[in-house]
Design a protein around this motif. Sequence first.
Motif, short mmCIF file in Angstrom:
data_model
loop_
_atom_site.label_atom_id
_atom_site.label_comp_id
_atom_site.label_asym_id
_atom_site.label_seq_id
_atom_site.Cartn_x
_atom_site.Cartn_y
_atom_site.Cartn_z
N VAL A 149 -16.49 -6.52 10.73
CA VAL A 149 -15.61 -7.13 9.72
C VAL A 149 -14.54 -7.97 10.43
O VAL A 149 -14.31 -9.12 10.08
CB VAL A 149 -14.97 -6.04 8.83
CG1 VAL A 149 -13.97 -6.66 7.85
CG2 VAL A 149 -16.05 -5.27 8.08
N CYS A 156 -6.03 3.35 6.50
CA CYS A 156 -6.66 2.19 5.85
C CYS A 156 -7.77 1.62 6.75
O CYS A 156 -8.74 1.05 6.25
CB CYS A 156 -5.63 1.14 5.50
SG CYS A 156 -4.56 0.69 6.86
N PHE A 177 -16.45 7.62 -1.87
CA PHE A 177 -17.75 7.76 -1.19
C PHE A 177 -18.15 9.22 -1.03
O PHE A 177 -17.32 10.05 -0.65
CB PHE A 177 -17.68 7.14 0.22
CG PHE A 177 -17.52 5.64 0.23
CD1 PHE A 177 -18.40 4.81 -0.44
CD2 PHE A 177 -16.47 5.06 0.94
CE1 PHE A 177 -18.25 3.43 -0.42
CE2 PHE A 177 -16.31 3.68 0.96
CZ PHE A 177 -17.20 2.87 0.28
N THR A 187 -15.01 -10.14 -3.24
CA THR A 187 -14.40 -9.72 -1.96
C THR A 187 -13.37 -10.72 -1.45
O THR A 187 -12.29 -10.33 -0.99
CB THR A 187 -15.51 -9.53 -0.89
OG1 THR A 187 -16.46 -8.63 -1.43
CG2 THR A 187 -14.95 -8.96 0.40
N TYR A 245 -5.29 -5.37 11.37
CA TYR A 245 -5.54 -4.04 11.96
C TYR A 245 -6.53 -4.14 13.12
O TYR A 245 -6.50 -3.32 14.04
CB TYR A 245 -6.01 -3.05 10.88
CG TYR A 245 -4.83 -2.41 10.18
CD1 TYR A 245 -4.19 -1.29 10.74
CD2 TYR A 245 -4.30 -2.94 9.02
CE1 TYR A 245 -3.09 -0.71 10.13
CE2 TYR A 245 -3.20 -2.37 8.39
CZ TYR A 245 -2.59 -1.25 8.96
OH TYR A 245 -1.48 -0.68 8.37
N THR A 285 -9.49 -9.81 -1.01
CA THR A 285 -8.91 -9.90 0.34
C THR A 285 -7.69 -10.83 0.33
O THR A 285 -6.67 -10.54 0.95
CB THR A 285 -9.97 -10.43 1.34
OG1 THR A 285 -11.09 -9.55 1.29
CG2 THR A 285 -9.43 -10.46 2.75
N CYS A 306 0.82 -1.23 0.00
CA CYS A 306 0.00 0.00 0.00
C CYS A 306 0.84 1.27 0.00
O CYS A 306 0.31 2.36 -0.18
CB CYS A 306 -0.94 0.00 1.20
SG CYS A 306 -1.95 -1.48 1.30
N LYS A 313 -10.12 6.06 3.95
CA LYS A 313 -11.43 5.63 4.44
C LYS A 313 -12.57 6.02 3.49
O LYS A 313 -13.44 5.22 3.21
CB LYS A 313 -11.67 6.21 5.85
CG LYS A 313 -13.05 5.97 6.41
CD LYS A 313 -13.27 4.49 6.65
CE LYS A 313 -14.71 4.03 6.57
NZ LYS A 313 -15.29 3.90 5.25
N PHE A 323 -5.90 -8.32 6.16
CA PHE A 323 -5.63 -6.99 6.74
C PHE A 323 -6.68 -6.52 7.74
O PHE A 323 -6.32 -5.94 8.77
CB PHE A 323 -5.33 -5.97 5.66
CG PHE A 323 -3.92 -6.13 5.15
CD1 PHE A 323 -2.85 -5.99 6.02
CD2 PHE A 323 -3.67 -6.49 3.84
CE1 PHE A 323 -1.55 -6.19 5.59
CE2 PHE A 323 -2.37 -6.69 3.40
CZ PHE A 323 -1.31 -6.54 4.28
N PRO A 324 -7.98 -6.73 7.49
CA PRO A 324 -8.92 -6.31 8.54
C PRO A 324 -8.60 -6.99 9.88
O PRO A 324 -8.67 -6.36 10.94
CB PRO A 324 -10.28 -6.75 7.99
CG PRO A 324 -10.10 -6.73 6.50
CD PRO A 324 -8.68 -7.19 6.28
N CYS A 339 -11.34 1.00 4.99
CA CYS A 339 -11.31 1.63 3.67
C CYS A 339 -11.95 0.63 2.69
O CYS A 339 -12.01 -0.57 2.98
CB CYS A 339 -9.87 1.93 3.25
SG CYS A 339 -8.88 0.46 2.98
N PRO A 340 -12.42 1.10 1.55
CA PRO A 340 -13.00 0.18 0.57
C PRO A 340 -11.93 -0.34 -0.40
O PRO A 340 -10.80 0.14 -0.41
CB PRO A 340 -13.98 1.08 -0.17
CG PRO A 340 -13.34 2.43 -0.14
CD PRO A 340 -12.56 2.52 1.16
N PHE A 341 -12.33 -1.30 -1.22
CA PHE A 341 -11.51 -1.67 -2.38
C PHE A 341 -11.84 -0.66 -3.48
O PHE A 341 -12.98 -0.58 -3.92
CB PHE A 341 -11.88 -3.08 -2.88
CG PHE A 341 -11.51 -4.18 -1.92
CD1 PHE A 341 -10.18 -4.44 -1.64
CD2 PHE A 341 -12.49 -4.95 -1.30
CE1 PHE A 341 -9.82 -5.47 -0.76
CE2 PHE A 341 -12.14 -5.97 -0.43
CZ PHE A 341 -10.80 -6.22 -0.15
N PHE A 343 -17.64 0.41 8.55
CA PHE A 343 -17.27 1.82 8.38
C PHE A 343 -15.93 2.17 9.04
O PHE A 343 -15.52 3.33 9.00
CB PHE A 343 -18.39 2.73 8.88
CG PHE A 343 -19.53 2.83 7.91
CD1 PHE A 343 -19.37 3.46 6.68
CD2 PHE A 343 -20.77 2.27 8.20
CE1 PHE A 343 -20.41 3.54 5.77
CE2 PHE A 343 -21.82 2.35 7.31
CZ PHE A 343 -21.64 2.98 6.08
#
Length: 387
Positions: A197, A287, A182, A118, A145, A122, A83, A331, A141-142, A207-209, A204
């Motif tokens: 997640v 992120c 967004f 997804t 983090y 991921t 990233c 984000k 990663f979710p 961050c999105p893809f 929320f």
Amino acid sequence: MKDVFVLGAATTKYGKSLLSARELALEASKKAIIESNIKPNDIQAGFVANAFSLAEKQGHLGPIIMSGLGIPDVPASTIESACSSGASAIREAWVNIGAGIYDCMLVTGVEKVSQLDTITATTYFSFGSDYIFEGACGASFPGLYGSIARAHMTKYGTTEEQLANVAVKNHENAMFNPNAHFHKKITVDDVMNSIVVASPLKLFDACPFSDGAASAVLCSEEFLRRMNGHASEAIKIVASGRAGGTGALHQRPDLTTLNSAVLAAREAFKRANLGPKDIDFLEVHDCFTIAELVALEDLGFYPRGQAAKATEEGQTKPGGQTPVNPSGGLKAKGHPVGATGVGQVVEVYEQLNGRAGQRQIKDARIALTHNVGATGGSCAVHIFEKR
Ligand SMILES: CC(C)(COP(=O)(O)OP(=O)(O)OC[C@H]1O[C@@H](n2cnc3c(N)ncnc32)[C@H](O)[C@@H]1OP(=O)(O)O)[C@@H](O)C(=O)NCCC(=O)NCCS
């Protein structure tokens, strides 16, 4: 080391795109070239920041982009640093121009992943972790983090509501960014009630893809001089700092800090002979919401454990004492991986030239960008100043 400048910078819109990586990259590159008042022939070399172009069965994007610009003889290679590919490419161009090898370089970051479902996205992203110990064991990663967030909550008493404040602010900032993924205002309750997640992180908090590209033309002072006054919007790269960290989280003594960010910031501030108090606003690598709080502490803007309260008090909003991510950040502006670090430079370029419209930070003169690879295996920090 010669002085290095960003002559011009531009971005595509971030989000889900029907365009391919090469099309996105060309769109951003052409815009940056026009913005810089140069001709493609002025470019002597380039770097492409990209991590996942193989998802489109296309590696080696450099020659494709340069050919698309009508300059196939110009060398361009890919910088992959997960990233932080974007800021790493800016760093390498800074080194090349600073050393006098080139006078004018193109840095284009790009990512195109929305064609992946997804689970596949991921999985691909987790190749940027220490895959044997993390991704392959299901720690994407979710989850990683999420572990950092849990450690921060345990050590400093940070709450899930305080994490949510980061998302609320960045979604609000993105409302004024036409290029953001967004445009959706949210509340703390929206964050708290969104689907989990990787506990404690919810939809929320992430961050999105995103798909997207961003591009910057970097040049030397001699090149600027040769432009005879046609480079009034150039901004100076005052300093660059870069450092590494362990690939895996389990190799670290403390999960509440990314040592690569601490070291990269130390190098950048030392080279610039500046400190956090001199910075008018920052674009940091949020992120996940926890990442923005850790960044503010790693960069020295707040003492350990204090960034959550400062965010809660509104200090990191555009009118606050430390505006953070006026663009909307990863984000809400979005996170097209390879483009992200270059996109941060686009935001700085627009802000320092007073062209950020409703998200303009008043009297912004000096700005800092912070771009992290994975969970801190790499980090690059840059400081910019309006000439
Ligand atoms: C959080 C995450 C799992 C959600 O993915 P998903 O479940 O596939 O979500 P979908 O794409 O199906 O979207 C479902 C809805 O949520 C929204 N959405 C998706 N991700 C979102 C996010 N991160 N924040 C806010 N909304 C999001 C979509 O816009 C969509 O809204 P809609 O129904 O109104 O159109 C995914 O965004 C993610 O993994 N993000 C992290 C990416 C990452 O790890 N990057 C590297 C960082 S180191």
